[in-house]
Design a protein around this motif. Sequence first.
Motif, PDB file in Angstrom:
ATOM      1  N   ASN A  93       0.847  -1.188   0.000  1.00 23.97           N
ATOM      2  CA  ASN A  93       0.000   0.000   0.000  1.00 23.97           C
ATOM      3  C   ASN A  93       0.884   1.240   0.000  1.00 23.97           C
ATOM      4  N   HIS A 203      -7.698   2.477   0.742  1.00 21.46           N
ATOM      5  CA  HIS A 203      -6.752   2.413  -0.370  1.00 21.46           C
ATOM      6  C   HIS A 203      -7.366   3.053  -1.601  1.00 21.46           C
ATOM      7  N   ASP A 227       2.690  -9.683  -0.067  1.00 21.38           N
ATOM      8  CA  ASP A 227       1.613  -8.696   0.029  1.00 21.38           C
ATOM      9  C   ASP A 227       1.826  -7.932   1.336  1.00 21.38           C
ATOM     10  N   SER A 229       1.360  -4.759   3.934  1.00 25.33           N
ATOM     11  CA  SER A 229       0.484  -3.680   4.400  1.00 25.33           C
ATOM     12  C   SER A 229       1.189  -2.964   5.540  1.00 25.33           C
ATOM     13  N   TYR A 286      -6.806  -6.272  -2.830  1.00 25.72           N
ATOM     14  CA  TYR A 286      -6.953  -4.979  -2.164  1.00 25.72           C
ATOM     15  C   TYR A 286      -8.218  -4.899  -1.312  1.00 25.72           C
ATOM     16  N   GLU A 288      -9.112  -7.396   0.484  1.00 28.14           N
ATOM     17  CA  GLU A 288      -8.640  -8.060   1.700  1.00 28.14           C
ATOM     18  C   GLU A 288      -7.699  -7.157   2.489  1.00 28.14           C
ATOM     19  N   LYS A 289      -6.878  -6.370   1.781  1.00 35.12           N
ATOM     20  CA  LYS A 289      -6.007  -5.409   2.465  1.00 35.12           C
ATOM     21  C   LYS A 289      -6.855  -4.358   3.189  1.00 35.12           C
ATOM     22  N   ASP A 290      -7.957  -3.975   2.570  1.00 39.48           N
ATOM     23  CA  ASP A 290      -8.844  -2.988   3.178  1.00 39.48           C
ATOM     24  C   ASP A 290      -9.438  -3.515   4.481  1.00 39.48           C
TER      25      ASP A 290
END
Length: 368
Positions: A93, A203, A227, A229, A286, A288-290
């Motif tokens: 990110n 994001h 990945d 973060s 993204y 899932e990152k959120d």
Amino acid sequence: MTRMTIVGKARYVFGSVIMIGVAPEYLAIWLVWRGASLVFPSWIYQWGDDKLYSLYQRLVLFFFETCTNLEVVLYGDAVDALKKRESVLYLANHQSTVDWLVADMISVRGGSLGHLRYVMKDTLQLMPLYGHYFYAHGCIYVKRGKFSQNKMIEALDYLRHPKIPTWLVIFPEGTRYYPGNPDVIQKAEQYAKDNNLPVLKHHLVPKTRGMWLVSRQLHDKIDAIYDVSVFYDGTVNKQGIRGNAPQLIDFLMGKCKKVHVHIRRIPMSEVPMEEEKVGKWLHQLYREKDELAENFFTPDSEKRNNVEKLLNGHKSSLNLWSTLSSFLFFSVLSVPFLCTKVGRQMYVNLLLYGSLGSYGWLVIRNVC
């Protein structure tokens, strides 16, 4: 003015002078190695260059991590993944000018600091001396709005060499998620709605073309995607509202005391190669990152305060000598450049003619 502020400003001034000031000296070492390695295969040059790059970045970490007494907390697969020695696509990110430094912090813990290479915006070519050096190191310049697919493929092909280990860093959002610039965030949200994509809360919409090209060109070279973060401590205020992440000056001033880094290791074999499938895969990633980011940007202060325990965080500290040794090396190297007439003249010539030469080289090569 508090003592902490005075120390922070002194660290900022002194650190900046050293990190920028040693550029001509670093160029001198690199030029010697570049000339000596011309008769050898490219991977031998890259091996030596990676050692030099690691040496300089440890100097950077001396100021940004060691001197600031920064606390790094690792989550997810980080501890196990960093024990491996593999080629990696570092996908992270983007919210701060410090994000590239966090890649330093992670890769040095994985013994791969010298292997870092970035996909960078073309304006960074303008940096005196370093603009050219980054490209020579294996970084890839791209233009916003005038993306040259062929140029990127050419640069990626160089990294395909089996004897050139690589951590290729990509920030798919392209632009930083910066609450202080809400127009960018609103445009990203509108783009997502117009294109039937998930609207992300923490994001921007990730761009897929660069990711697809990397997947296609380096699928057999890269072992895994990391990945990543990154979450900077103190970004959320007492009212639970997310603010701007700390930038380079804030960091050197010691205004960020802790960085949280979550890594999920994804084997490259699980990543698709077709452009449409890569796009869907990246957008899902993204999302899932959120969801993960909610643990750090939640208005629930109790949840934020206990996030290390909830997500099983592990504090990670660098050995002092791993960065101090580099500071001492460049300090000793600076003595003949600063204390002798010949050294000072060489320093000025390297700065002046090195900058002009590097700019000319980049223009002729038209690297992006």
